[in-house]
Design a protein around this motif. Structure first.
Motif, PDB file in Angstrom:
ATOM      1  N   ASP A  41       8.597  -0.297  48.582  1.00 38.84           N
ATOM      2  CA  ASP A  41       8.092  -1.578  49.060  1.00 38.84           C
ATOM      3  C   ASP A  41       9.024  -2.699  48.590  1.00 38.84           C
ATOM      4  OD1 ASP A  41       6.481  -3.304  50.483  1.00 38.84           O
ATOM      5  OD2 ASP A  41       5.105  -3.641  48.798  1.00 38.84           O
ATOM      6  N   THR A  42      10.321  -2.402  48.654  1.00 41.42           N
ATOM      7  CA  THR A  42      11.353  -3.339  48.228  1.00 41.42           C
ATOM      8  C   THR A  42      12.444  -3.408  49.288  1.00 41.42           C
ATOM      9  OG1 THR A  42      12.466  -1.541  47.021  1.00 41.42           O
ATOM     10  CG2 THR A  42      10.992  -2.963  45.757  1.00 41.42           C
ATOM     11  N   VAL A  43      13.324  -4.393  49.132  1.00 40.43           N
ATOM     12  CA  VAL A  43      14.487  -4.516  50.007  1.00 40.43           C
ATOM     13  C   VAL A  43      15.721  -4.111  49.213  1.00 40.43           C
ATOM     14  CG1 VAL A  43      15.876  -6.049  51.449  1.00 40.43           C
ATOM     15  CG2 VAL A  43      13.394  -6.368  51.313  1.00 40.43           C
ATOM     16  N   VAL A  44      16.515  -3.228  49.779  1.00 38.27           N
ATOM     17  CA  VAL A  44      17.699  -2.695  49.106  1.00 38.27           C
ATOM     18  C   VAL A  44      18.957  -3.170  49.835  1.00 38.27           C
ATOM     19  CG1 VAL A  44      16.471  -0.681  48.257  1.00 38.27           C
ATOM     20  CG2 VAL A  44      17.627  -0.560  50.474  1.00 38.27           C
ATOM     21  N   PHE A  45      20.079  -3.036  49.150  1.00 41.73           N
ATOM     22  CA  PHE A  45      21.372  -3.308  49.762  1.00 41.73           C
ATOM     23  C   PHE A  45      21.975  -1.983  50.219  1.00 41.73           C
ATOM     24  CE2 PHE A  45      26.008  -3.348  49.410  1.00 41.73           C
ATOM     25  CZ  PHE A  45      26.331  -4.405  50.236  1.00 41.73           C
ATOM     26  N   GLY A  46      22.459  -1.949  51.450  1.00 44.51           N
ATOM     27  CA  GLY A  46      23.051  -0.740  51.993  1.00 44.51           C
ATOM     28  C   GLY A  46      24.508  -0.938  52.367  1.00 44.51           C
TER      29      GLY A  46
END
Length: 239
Positions: free
Chosen positions: A85-90
């Motif tokens: 339930d988080t935003v990640v860097f890809g």
């Protein structure tokens, strides 16, 4: 926003323990999440954007939603990536990459080496080092090509950055020192940095609010750092 739909394997190296994942565009990315910290994630996104604008070969990148269900039965990934339930860097996977060695660093194309050296100085990044005995270059090439790929900027904008202590460890230092004294070099790079910085505020406004919740002033701090190229002191140490 893209979404993580499959977690595959943890990267063989990297202090932030990135994971190779498939995103909802059906492409593979290495993702970094809470283990990089909010500043680390902001740094990755800002530096990838700036580096591409400077025409460095930085992989395509994105912010992606990591749902909790995908981590439910993967304790190892959950230890690194949290509960979701988080935003990640890809950072999109480029296959067949090989990390450069000291002998490779001596053969870097001169223009690329200069551009990379100035870029890391601009973003106050000490995390790209290479000596005859060791190093952490965060610089790769594709086998059989001169296609160099630049990665990993989570430690950029270091408040304790020390040019004198760090510069000579950079893979591009010898090239910069030997060839940057042309009378037009400062004008050339000032123009490039000005162009790269155009649209910074608009791009910064697209970053996930969850990354900025505890770092409300950090983007302005980054902007002040980047604008230092307008000061003579920025250039004096490079001579």
């Amino acid at each position: 926003m893209l979404e993580v739909i499959e977690i595959q394997t943890k990267a063989a190296q990297g202090r932030t323990e990135p994971y190779l994942c498939r995103l909802s565009d059906n492409q593979l990315y290495y993702i970094k999440g809470p283990q990089a910290g909010p500043r680390g994630l902001i740094n990755e996104a800002v530096c990838a954007w700036l580096g591409q604008k400077l025409q460095l070969n930085i992989p395509d990148f994105c912010c992606a939603y990591l749902p909790p269900d995908i981590l439910k039965y993967d304790a190892q990934a959950r230890r690194v990536l949290g509960d979701g339930d988080t935003v990640v860097f890809g950072s999109r996977l480029i296959p067949d990459l090989i990390e450069i060695t000291y002998s490779n660093a001596l053969k870097l194309p001169a223009q690329f080496a200069r551009d990379l050296f100035l870029f890391d100085y601009w973003i106050k990044n000490e995390d790209r080092t290479m000596t005859e005995h060791s190093g952490n270059p965060n610089l790769f090439y594709r086998a059989g090509s001169d296609n160099y790929v630049v990665l990993d900027h989570n430690l950029a904008f270091d408040e304790d950055y020390n040019f004198g202590r760090n510069a000579y460890l950079h893979p591009g230092y010898k090239v910069w020192l030997s060839s940057q004294r042309d009378v037009l070099w400062q004008d050339h790079y000032s123009a490039k940095l000005t162009i790269a910085l155009q649209g910074f505020e608009q791009y910064a406004a697209t970053l996930p609010a969850t990354w900025l919740d505890d770092e409300a002033d950090y983007l302005q701090q980054i902007r002040r750092t980047l604008l230092q190229y307008n000061d003579d002191e920025f250039w004096e140490v490079l001579i």
